[in-house]
Design a protein around this motif. Structure first.
Motif, PDB file in Angstrom:
ATOM      1  N   LEU A 157       0.831  -1.212  -0.058  1.00 25.73           N
ATOM      2  CA  LEU A 157      -0.090  -0.238  -0.110  1.00 25.73           C
ATOM      3  C   LEU A 157       0.910   1.210   0.011  1.00 25.73           C
ATOM      4  N   ASP A 158       0.322   2.413  -0.252  1.00 27.25           N
ATOM      5  CA  ASP A 158       0.953   3.537  -0.457  1.00 27.25           C
ATOM      6  C   ASP A 158       1.425   4.135   0.836  1.00 27.25           C
ATOM      7  N   PRO A 159       2.938   4.252   0.972  1.00 30.56           N
ATOM      8  CA  PRO A 159       3.504   4.524   2.348  1.00 30.56           C
ATOM      9  C   PRO A 159       3.230   6.028   2.776  1.00 30.56           C
ATOM     10  N   LYS A 160       2.529   6.710   2.067  1.00 32.33           N
ATOM     11  CA  LYS A 160       2.159   8.090   2.410  1.00 32.33           C
ATOM     12  C   LYS A 160       1.021   8.076   3.581  1.00 32.33           C
ATOM     13  N   ASP A 161       0.091   6.848   3.270  1.00 33.54           N
ATOM     14  CA  ASP A 161      -1.018   6.839   4.009  1.00 33.54           C
ATOM     15  C   ASP A 161      -0.701   5.821   5.311  1.00 33.54           C
ATOM     16  N   LYS A 162       0.492   5.580   5.722  1.00 36.54           N
ATOM     17  CA  LYS A 162       0.761   4.702   6.639  1.00 36.54           C
ATOM     18  C   LYS A 162       0.224   5.390   8.035  1.00 36.54           C
ATOM     19  N   ASP A 163       0.711   6.559   8.215  1.00 34.66           N
ATOM     20  CA  ASP A 163       0.082   7.244   9.428  1.00 34.66           C
ATOM     21  C   ASP A 163      -1.404   7.841   9.629  1.00 34.66           C
ATOM     22  N   LYS A 164      -1.857   7.783   8.268  1.00 34.89           N
ATOM     23  CA  LYS A 164      -3.282   8.520   8.373  1.00 34.89           C
ATOM     24  C   LYS A 164      -4.289   7.501   8.655  1.00 34.89           C
ATOM     25  N   GLU A 165      -5.280   7.975   9.196  1.00 38.57           N
ATOM     26  CA  GLU A 165      -6.591   7.115   9.419  1.00 38.57           C
ATOM     27  C   GLU A 165      -6.335   5.702   9.769  1.00 38.57           C
ATOM     28  N   ASP A 166      -5.367   5.483  10.752  1.00 34.67           N
ATOM     29  CA  ASP A 166      -5.277   4.147  11.451  1.00 34.67           C
ATOM     30  C   ASP A 166      -5.336   3.008  10.395  1.00 34.67           C
ATOM     31  N   ILE A 167      -4.653   3.104   9.219  1.00 35.71           N
ATOM     32  CA  ILE A 167      -4.753   2.329   8.116  1.00 35.71           C
ATOM     33  C   ILE A 167      -3.850   1.006   8.606  1.00 35.71           C
ATOM     34  N   GLU A 168      -2.874   1.417   9.456  1.00 34.30           N
ATOM     35  CA  GLU A 168      -1.797   0.316  10.002  1.00 34.30           C
ATOM     36  C   GLU A 168      -2.728  -1.063  10.805  1.00 34.30           C
ATOM     37  N   ALA A 169      -3.748  -0.437  11.512  1.00 35.35           N
ATOM     38  CA  ALA A 169      -4.475  -1.437  12.540  1.00 35.35           C
ATOM     39  C   ALA A 169      -5.519  -2.043  11.481  1.00 35.35           C
TER      40      ALA A 169
END
Length: 193
Positions: A157-169
């Motif tokens: 997945l796009d690494p820019k979204d890693k911190d946004k919107e709890d995507i990692e969880a």
């Protein structure tokens, strides 16, 4: 509740489940709330189904199906709509998927001359993969085949979204929902730099 009922479109004679009615009511509440910034886009949005999916140890996820006709509108507001619905529906992970039709190889028997490429099984499963990952985007895919013939799809997945919107969880949720919808194993991750 009558107005919220307009947010569900089912086949004739099929009654909506309690879960679908709850999602429709939450959609309607967001549409009529005066502070909502997505209220104009939500006017023409409605759902076709909603299901709960078991997600390992993290609990349950909610998969909301939209008719393909309204999918373009949903895509535009997907991030904000997921955030609003997760607040209303008790912090369960939400995944949006469009209803798509798969035509099998004997499509000519049904009176169709040509099978469009986007109605093939492979194409529909690729589209479901893009739908499941939600507002983030896929930047790479690898298919790993083990010695015993077991296939695993690695999705980056796009690494820019890693911190946004709890995507990692949500990564285990994406894998569970994709497995439930397509019977294929997939591992979702962010590329290491």
């Amino acid at each position: 509740m009558f107005n919220a009922r307009k947010k569900i479109v089912k086949e004739k004679g099929v009654a909506p489940t309690e879960l679908e009615e709850a999602v429709a009511k939450a959609l309607f509440d967001i549409e009529v709330s005066p502070t909502s910034d997505i209220k104009t886009e939500l006017r023409e949005v409605y759902i076709s189904a909603a299901k709960e999916v078991e997600v390992g140890k993290t609990g349950r996820a909610l998969v909301v199906f939209f008719p393909f006709r309204v999918w373009r509108t949903v895509r535009k507001i997907q991030g904000r709509l997921i955030r609003e619905l997760e607040k209303k529906l008790g912090n369960r992970h939400l995944v949006f998927v469009a209803n798509r039709t798969i035509l099998d190889k004997d499509f000519r028997r049904k009176g169709i001359k040509v099978r469009p490429r986007n109605r093939t099984l492979t194409s529909v499963q690729e589209s479901i993969l893009e739908d499941v990952v939600g507002p983030t985007e896929i930047v790479g895919k690898r298919t790993r085949i083990s010695v015993d013939g077991f296939k695993i799809l690695k999705v980056f997945l796009d690494p820019k979204d890693k911190d946004k919107e709890d995507i990692e969880a949500k990564l285990p949720t994406f894998a569970a929902v994709y497995r439930k919808l397509t019977n294929k194993e997939a591992v979702f991750m962010f590329p290491t730099v």
